[in-house]
Structure formats: structure tokens, C-alpha cells
Write an enzyme that holds these catalytic residues in place. Structure first.
Site, short mmCIF file in Angstrom:
data_model
loop_
_atom_site.label_atom_id
_atom_site.label_comp_id
_atom_site.label_asym_id
_atom_site.label_seq_id
_atom_site.Cartn_x
_atom_site.Cartn_y
_atom_site.Cartn_z
N ASP A 44 -6.47 -29.89 13.73
CA ASP A 44 -5.52 -29.28 14.69
C ASP A 44 -6.23 -28.39 15.70
OD1 ASP A 44 -5.93 -27.33 12.66
OD2 ASP A 44 -3.82 -26.71 12.57
N SER A 134 2.72 -20.73 2.66
CA SER A 134 3.77 -19.72 2.53
C SER A 134 3.64 -18.68 3.64
CB SER A 134 3.70 -19.05 1.16
OG SER A 134 2.40 -18.60 0.90
N ASP A 179 0.66 -25.59 10.81
CA ASP A 179 1.58 -25.08 9.80
C ASP A 179 2.86 -24.52 10.45
OD1 ASP A 179 -0.59 -25.68 8.30
OD2 ASP A 179 -1.16 -23.61 7.86
N TYR A 229 -13.55 -21.22 6.96
CA TYR A 229 -12.62 -21.78 7.97
C TYR A 229 -13.14 -21.43 9.37
CZ TYR A 229 -8.18 -23.16 10.11
OH TYR A 229 -7.22 -23.80 10.86
C1 GLA Z 1 -4.87 -24.34 7.34
C2 GLA Z 1 -4.57 -23.91 8.79
C3 GLA Z 1 -4.10 -25.10 9.62
C4 GLA Z 1 -5.06 -26.28 9.50
C5 GLA Z 1 -5.34 -26.57 8.03
C6 GLA Z 1 -6.38 -27.65 7.85
O1 GLA Z 1 -3.67 -24.73 6.70
O2 GLA Z 1 -3.58 -22.91 8.79
O3 GLA Z 1 -3.97 -24.71 10.97
O4 GLA Z 1 -6.23 -26.07 10.22
O5 GLA Z 1 -5.78 -25.42 7.34
O6 GLA Z 1 -5.91 -28.86 8.34
#
Ligand code: GLA
Length: 392
Positions: A44, A134, A179, A229
Site C-alpha cells: 500500500d 484494531s 487498514d 516496518y
Molecule cells: C499494516 C499497515 C498497513 C499495511 C500492512 C501490510 O497493517 O497498517 O498499512 O502496510 O501492514 O500490508
């Protein structure tokens, strides 16, 4: 299998707590769901294609205006209360869940909207830490509460975006838009094909007769998750810059394979992104054609790529995914969400679920001494509002 509490019982529960806490009747209820992602993981924030859905588990809030200059919150599950003043800037409190509501309130105020004081009592049947987002459910729940008490309607995309910004600024997580968009925009019985380059969406029907979706919560959440991340985001940005494009969405997997990156790791990261976007496109075709066998293969390839190319899996998730793939009636399974723990998503034949659960439960306990939690789910609608008394 864990049966979620019904939406009726959750509504009654939060209304009752609201009454006890605030000595008043709630005016509205908000149901803000968790999300799954069929495929399109860690793309994303590269402007990629993702295929999430909201699920039939929620954060549920009872809400009413309070005539004060503050927002009073009560978390019925953990019996936590908080009072957030609306006149002063809402400071970040490291590691606190309050950063999510604070972030959303601040983002809305920054847009010049006056927020009347309100009370909000909430509970949830959404496991936290299970990778079902969540946090996005909480953000969208608060944003929706503000819409109700302020009598406004935010543009749905803008609402998702401000919740994402709340997470960036107040919670310090540099997440993509998947999300929050899923929680706001999802439609009952559909996956949401979201193009993160231009924020366009398409609702792709899920035929429940085709197969079933199971979630297995590994019960682990490794500490490195948020730092890693950020590293992945930096790596894909660097890879895109070396290729001379603004995001990896603009390149094909063949172009990535042919490119000489300054470091091998950038090539691995970029190849995951490019192939995952291609797999997401192919998955949509599978959904349209009802080809769950091929969909299962794509899901397995996605896990492989997340494990070896993007390196965001962990031994527990690898174990769960490979055990599931070896069981009869399973078409495919993979780690889901940010990784380093959380849940595995399994695409399977309905009849296979009970046997799969007993085999996996035992094998996982033997291997790691941990208890896995199981739940069957299906694509459900995004955030919704109900009147508790009177009309909306
Ligand atoms: C987390 C992030 C999302 C996305 C996913 C991996 O959930 O909040 O934006 O990057 O990881 O797909």
C-alpha cells in the site's frame, strides 16, 4: 472455534455501561470493524493494489453529547476511563492507547472543525495484537463519533486519510492507507480492491459457496515490528529512487529482475512489491471466475515472497502457514498484515475446518508451547451507525 459475541449483545453491553458511567442514555451506536487482507501485503505504501475486507468483529461504541468541553472515554473491556480536553493541544503519551483517539480529534480540529464535547463508551470482540487492525477500528470509531456529535459527514476517503495521519503523528506508526480505507469503505460480501496510487476502489464479490476463510492468531507479536516496518518503507523508497520512479507501482517484476540495485536487499524488497501487485491483479480474476484453487496458489506465493523477499515473517507464522498448506482441503494460507507475529489467513473448504483446527492446535503447541486461536470469518460491511434512541 471462538464465536464472536453478537452485534446485538455488544450494543446492549455498551449502552448499559454508558448509562452507568455517564448517568445518561446513549444517542448513537457505532460498529467499527477489523479487517483482513486477502492478498496485496506491504504494497500500500508503494502505491500498490490491495484486496482487504472488513470482518464481522468490531469495536462498538455508545455515544452521546455531554455539553462540556471535553471528551470522556470509557473502555468497558479493560475498565479504563479517560478525559480529553478539547481546548488544549492533545499531547502524545508514549505507548498509550489514548494516542489513537487523541490523534483523530487533533486531525479533525486541524481541519477547522469544532468538536462538541461527547461521551463514548466502547467494547470490542476484536482480538488486539492479532493483526486485524484494531487500531484502525478505534480511529474510525472515534472519527465517526465526531461526525455524529458535530452533525457533519466527512468525505469517506478524507476520513480514512485523517485516521492514517492520526496513526502517523500521534501513534508514531508510518502505516499505509489500507487498514483505515478497509474499515471505512468495505462492503458486505465483497473484497475491496483498493488502488493505493489514486485511491480508487472496486468492490469484488466474494461467493461464500466457493471457500471459507479462517484466521489463526499466532499469539505472538515480536518487538521489532514497528522499527522493521519503517525500514521496509525506507527500502522500497530507496529502490524506487534507484530505478528512477516515484513508487514501485510504476515497474513490473521483469524490470525489477533486470535492474542492478546498489544492494541486493533492495532488489529482494522491490521484487516482492512488484510480484505482489501482479498477484493481487491475478487474485481479482480468480475471485471473478470462482477459481479458488489458483487463488490458494497465489496466497501461498505471497507468503513465500513475504518470508524470503520482504523478510517480515517469523518462525511461528511460517510454521502455521506451512502446516496449513499440507492439510487436506486447504487451498492456501499466508501471514497477514504487517508481520513479525499476528495472524495467518487460510483459504479452505468448509468441511476441512474442524479437522484443521485440531491438527494445527496440537502441532503448534508441541512446536512452540503456544496456544493458537481460530476464527472463521467473511467479508463484511465497513463502519456503520445505529440510533440508540430516536432517529439518526
Ligand atoms: C499494516 C499497515 C498497513 C499495511 C500492512 C501490510 O497493517 O497498517 O498499512 O502496510 O501492514 O500490508
Amino acid at each position: 472455534m471462538n464465536e464472536p459475541s453478537s452485534s446485538d449483545s455488544m450494543r446492549e453491553l455498551v449502552k448499559q455501561h454508558f448509562r452507568q458511567q455517564f448517568s445518561a442514555e446513549a444517542r448513537w451506536c457505532v460498529f467499527s470493524p477489523g479487517r483482513i487482507n486477502l492478498i496485496g501485503e506491504h504494497v500500500d505504501y508503494s502505491g500498490g493494489l490491495v484486496l482487504p475486507a472488513a470482518i464481522d468483529r468490531w469495536m462498538v461504541a455508545a455515544i452521546g453529547v455531554n455539553g462540556r468541553n471535553e471528551v470522556r472515554l470509557f473502555d468497558a473491556r479493560f475498565e479504563l476511563s479517560a478525559c480529553l480536553p478539547l481546548r488544549v493541544p492533545l499531547a502524545v503519551e508514549k505507548g498509550s492507547w489514548l494516542n489513537y483517539p487523541k490523534g483523530v480529534l487533533s486531525q479533525i480540529q486541524e481541519r477547522g472543525i469544532t468538536i462538541p464535547g461527547f461521551d463514548l463508551c466502547f467494547s470490542s470482540n476484536l482480538p488486539t495484537g492479532g493483526g486485524l487492525s484494531s487500531s484502525a477500528a478505534l480511529e474510525v470509531m472515534v472519527a465517526t463519533a465526531v461526525e455524529l456529535v458535530a452533525g457533519i459527514q466527512l468525505d469517506p476517503r478524507e476520513k480514512a486519510r485523517l485516521c492514517q495521519q492520526a496513526e502517523h503523528r500521534h501513534a508514531g506508526v508510518p502505516c499505509g492507507i489500507m487498514d483505515q480505507a478497509a474499515v471505512v469503505l468495505a462492503r458486505e460480501g465483497h473484497f475491496l480492491l483498493l488502488d493505493c496510487a489514486d485511491f480508487s476502489v472496486e468492490h469484488v464479490r466474494w461467493e461464500s459457496s466457493q471457500a471459507e476463510l479462517m484466521l489463526i492468531d499466532s499469539g505472538v507479536h515480536h518487538q521489532l515490528a514497528s522499527g522493521e516496518y519503517r525500514n521496509r518503507r525506507d527500502a522500497v523508497e530507496k529502490a524506487a529512487a534507484e530505478m528512477g520512479v516515484s513508487s514501485l507501482r510504476e515497474v513490473t517484476s521483469d524490470q525489477v529482475r533486470a535492474f542492478a540495485f546498489s544492494e541486493a536487499v533492495l532488489g529482494r524488497r522491490a521484487l516482492h512489491v512488484a510480484t505482489e501487485i501482479e498477484r493481487t491483479r491475478a487474485a481479482v480474476t480468480c475471485l471473478v471466475q470462482g477459481d479458488c484453487d489458483h487463488l490458494g496458489k497465489l496466497i501461498q506465493q505471497s507468503h513465500h515472497s513475504l518470508r524470503y523477499g520482504f523478510e517480515v515473517s517469523c518462525p511461528e507464522l511460517d510454521f502455521l502457514a506451512s502446516c496449513c498448506n499440507a492439510q487436506p482441503g486447504v487451498m492456501g494460507s499466508r501471514m497477514m498484515g504487517g508481520g513479525f507475529g499476528g495472524s495467518v489467513l487460510v483459504l479452505l473448504e468448509r468441511a476441512a475446518a474442524p479437522a484443521l483446527q485440531s491438527v494445527i492446535e496440537l502441532a503448534y503447541r508441541e512446536q512452540f508451547g503456544l496456544k493458537a486461536s481460530f476464527l472463521m470469518t467473511r467479508p463484511s460491511g465497513g463502519v456503520r451507525v445505529e440510533a440508540c434512541c430516536g432517529s439518526l
